[in-house]
Motif scaffolding. Structure first.
Motif, short mmCIF file in Angstrom:
data_model
loop_
_atom_site.label_atom_id
_atom_site.label_comp_id
_atom_site.label_asym_id
_atom_site.label_seq_id
_atom_site.Cartn_x
_atom_site.Cartn_y
_atom_site.Cartn_z
N ALA A 1 3.49 6.23 7.53
CA ALA A 1 3.96 5.00 6.87
C ALA A 1 4.78 4.13 7.82
O ALA A 1 4.67 2.91 7.81
N GLU A 2 5.58 4.77 8.66
CA GLU A 2 6.35 4.03 9.66
C GLU A 2 5.42 3.29 10.62
O GLU A 2 5.62 2.12 10.93
N GLN A 3 4.40 4.00 11.09
CA GLN A 3 3.51 3.45 12.11
C GLN A 3 2.48 2.48 11.55
O GLN A 3 2.25 1.41 12.11
N MET A 4 1.85 2.83 10.46
CA MET A 4 0.73 2.05 9.93
C MET A 4 1.17 0.95 8.97
O MET A 4 0.51 -0.09 8.86
N LEU A 5 2.27 1.17 8.27
CA LEU A 5 2.75 0.18 7.31
C LEU A 5 3.96 -0.59 7.82
O LEU A 5 4.40 -1.54 7.18
N GLY A 6 4.49 -0.18 8.95
CA GLY A 6 5.65 -0.86 9.50
C GLY A 6 6.91 -0.67 8.68
O GLY A 6 7.80 -1.52 8.68
N LYS A 7 7.03 0.44 7.98
CA LYS A 7 8.17 0.70 7.11
C LYS A 7 9.31 1.39 7.88
O LYS A 7 9.07 2.33 8.63
N ARG B 1 0.85 -1.19 0.00
CA ARG B 1 0.00 0.00 0.00
C ARG B 1 0.88 1.24 0.00
O ARG B 1 2.01 1.22 0.48
N VAL B 2 0.33 2.32 -0.54
CA VAL B 2 1.03 3.59 -0.58
C VAL B 2 0.13 4.64 0.05
O VAL B 2 -1.09 4.57 -0.05
N LEU B 3 0.74 5.62 0.71
CA LEU B 3 0.00 6.73 1.29
C LEU B 3 0.02 7.91 0.32
O LEU B 3 1.10 8.30 -0.16
N LEU B 4 -1.15 8.45 0.03
CA LEU B 4 -1.27 9.60 -0.87
C LEU B 4 -1.85 10.78 -0.08
O LEU B 4 -2.88 10.64 0.58
N LEU B 5 -1.19 11.92 -0.14
CA LEU B 5 -1.67 13.13 0.52
C LEU B 5 -1.11 14.36 -0.18
O LEU B 5 -0.07 14.26 -0.82
N PHE C 1 0.89 3.50 -8.22
CA PHE C 1 0.44 2.12 -8.01
C PHE C 1 1.52 1.07 -8.27
O PHE C 1 1.24 -0.12 -8.30
N THR C 2 2.78 1.51 -8.45
CA THR C 2 3.83 0.56 -8.82
C THR C 2 4.70 0.11 -7.65
O THR C 2 5.66 -0.63 -7.86
N ASP C 3 4.44 0.58 -6.44
CA ASP C 3 5.25 0.29 -5.27
C ASP C 3 6.64 0.92 -5.39
O ASP C 3 7.61 0.44 -4.82
N TYR C 4 6.73 2.03 -6.12
CA TYR C 4 7.99 2.75 -6.23
C TYR C 4 8.24 3.59 -4.98
O TYR C 4 9.38 3.80 -4.59
N ALA C 5 7.15 4.08 -4.38
CA ALA C 5 7.26 4.90 -3.17
C ALA C 5 6.27 4.42 -2.12
O ALA C 5 5.28 3.76 -2.45
N ASP C 6 6.55 4.75 -0.87
CA ASP C 6 5.63 4.43 0.23
C ASP C 6 4.72 5.62 0.54
O ASP C 6 3.62 5.43 1.08
N VAL C 7 5.19 6.82 0.22
CA VAL C 7 4.42 8.05 0.46
C VAL C 7 4.54 8.92 -0.78
O VAL C 7 5.64 9.17 -1.25
N VAL C 8 3.40 9.35 -1.30
CA VAL C 8 3.38 10.27 -2.45
C VAL C 8 2.70 11.56 -2.01
O VAL C 8 1.57 11.54 -1.53
N VAL C 9 3.41 12.67 -2.17
CA VAL C 9 2.96 13.97 -1.67
C VAL C 9 2.57 14.88 -2.83
O VAL C 9 3.28 14.96 -3.84
N THR C 10 1.43 15.56 -2.67
CA THR C 10 0.99 16.53 -3.67
C THR C 10 0.04 17.53 -3.01
O THR C 10 -0.30 17.39 -1.84
N ASP C 11 -0.40 18.52 -3.77
CA ASP C 11 -1.36 19.49 -3.23
C ASP C 11 -2.76 18.87 -3.24
O ASP C 11 -3.02 17.87 -3.91
N GLY C 12 -3.70 19.48 -2.50
CA GLY C 12 -5.02 18.91 -2.34
C GLY C 12 -5.83 18.82 -3.61
O GLY C 12 -6.64 17.90 -3.79
N PHE C 13 -5.64 19.77 -4.53
CA PHE C 13 -6.38 19.74 -5.79
C PHE C 13 -5.97 18.52 -6.62
O PHE C 13 -6.79 17.72 -7.04
#
Length: 344
Positions: free
Chosen positions: A172-178, A144-148, A224-236
């Motif tokens: 990601a550290e806490q919920m995914l154990g990364k 899973r990846v976190l998107l925000l 969706f490729t498991d390249y990153a654990d967290v993907v950051v962007t603006d709300g729009f």
């Protein structure tokens, strides 16, 4: 004993007005299955009490009902909700978190009102300007990846993107154990020359923070490729990406259903492939990813889709429970303080 709040109020349900049994069904399921939690249900007592009669005496003893007269509609502005709906279930639930009577709040109501009330009542952690909505997305390899951010802040600064990265890394550290989760910025290309000024400034900032495992830019298809654990962007951008992926998942599921029943041969092949199809559906089913956390606050607030099914709302409750057990706000506070000290 940990307390948990579920807000039951006017929400959209499959295009119509609130249908409290959907939310109550999920809440009662959580009561039955999680005896280590107590529950406060905020809403119309005349609707809630008959449903509670279905519980055993032991389970019923762990539920408190707070009757609320006001209803925050989906059409209400955040200012209306804040100033004129002071006895709404949403406000009462958030107040319970503010006053430490509860560890978490789950709501399927008006997102703008929820954001406004949580920001006003619970406040943000020191070092965080605005909270962000974050959710899990499925990726390749059963990860899973976190998107925000997913829409809490349509317009933001490069400093806000930096703060999202720090908070997403902690989650990601806490919920995914990364360990040292991979953090990336969503961009229109992976090259350093790509992107607008906002993204480039955030990129430069993140490169200077060794406490974060920042890996640079990713494009939309990399989510969706498991390249990153967290993907950051603006709300729009984040909200568009989320809704687009959910729409695509529904399209694929509906097309498979339609094609598999088009003729006798298709129905036969679908029956043979049924176990595989179920496995794929369970991986991409949007219900199990329902529940966007409003992180950066001094308490836990989880937003469910307004048209969520009982199963989907239950997943949002589980999300809040897990964050309460892991004390996520305290973990984010500690990380923010560490990162800020490094920059002094």
């Amino acid at each position: 004993m940990t307390y948990f709040v579920s807000a039951n109020h006017s929400v959209r349900y499959h295009g119509g007005r609130s249908w409290p049994p959907v939310i109550l069904s999920a809440a009662l399921r959580a009561v039955r299955l999680h005896s280590d939690f107590n529950f406060i249900l905020c809403g119309d007592r005349s609707v809630i009490d008959p449903e509670l009669a279905k519980l055993s005496d032991a389970d019923r003893s762990r539920v408190t009902v707070r009757h609320c007269e006001d209803v925050i509609a989906m059409t209400d502005s955040p200012s209306q909700a804040l100033r004129h709906k002071k006895d709404s279930s949403m406000r009462r639930a958030i107040e319970a978190v503010q006053t430490k009577q509860a560890d978490a709040c789950v709501s399927a109501g008006n997102t703008g009102a929820l954001m406004c009330l949580a920001y006003y009542l619970i406040k943000t952690l020191q070092g965080i300007d605005r909270p962000a909505l974050v959710s899990f997305m499925p990726t390749a390899g059963h990860h899973r990846v976190l998107l925000l951010d997913l829409g809490a802040n349509v317009n933001c600064t490069s400093e806000a993107l930096f703060q999202y990265a720090v908070m997403g890394s902690v989650l990601a550290e806490q919920m995914l154990g990364k360990q040292r989760p991979r953090v990336a910025l969503l961009n229109v290309g992976e090259e350093d020359i790509k992107g607008n000024t906002l993204v480039k400034m955030a990129d430069e900032h993140l490169k200077q923070v060794p406490a974060l495992n920042y890996i640079g830019y990713v494009e939309g298809d990399d989510i969706f490729t498991d390249y990153a654990d967290v993907v950051v962007t603006d709300g729009f951008t984040g909200n568009v990406a989320l809704k687009s992926s959910e729409g695509l998942a529904k399209l694929v599921v509906n097309e498979v259903k339609k094609q598999s029943s088009s003729n006798l041969w298709s129905r036969l092949m679908a029956r043979i492939a049924l176990p595989l199809l179920k496995s794929i559906y369970n991986r991409v089913n949007p219900d199990q990813y329902n529940g966007a956390s409003l992180i950066g606050l001094r308490g836990i607030v989880v937003k469910s889709h307004g048209n969520a099914s009982a199963d989907a709302f239950y997943y949002a409750i589980l999300q809040a429970m897990q964050e309460a057990r892991l004390r996520v706000p305290e973990q984010i506070k500690s990380k923010i303080e560490t990162v800020l000290l490094e920059q002094l």
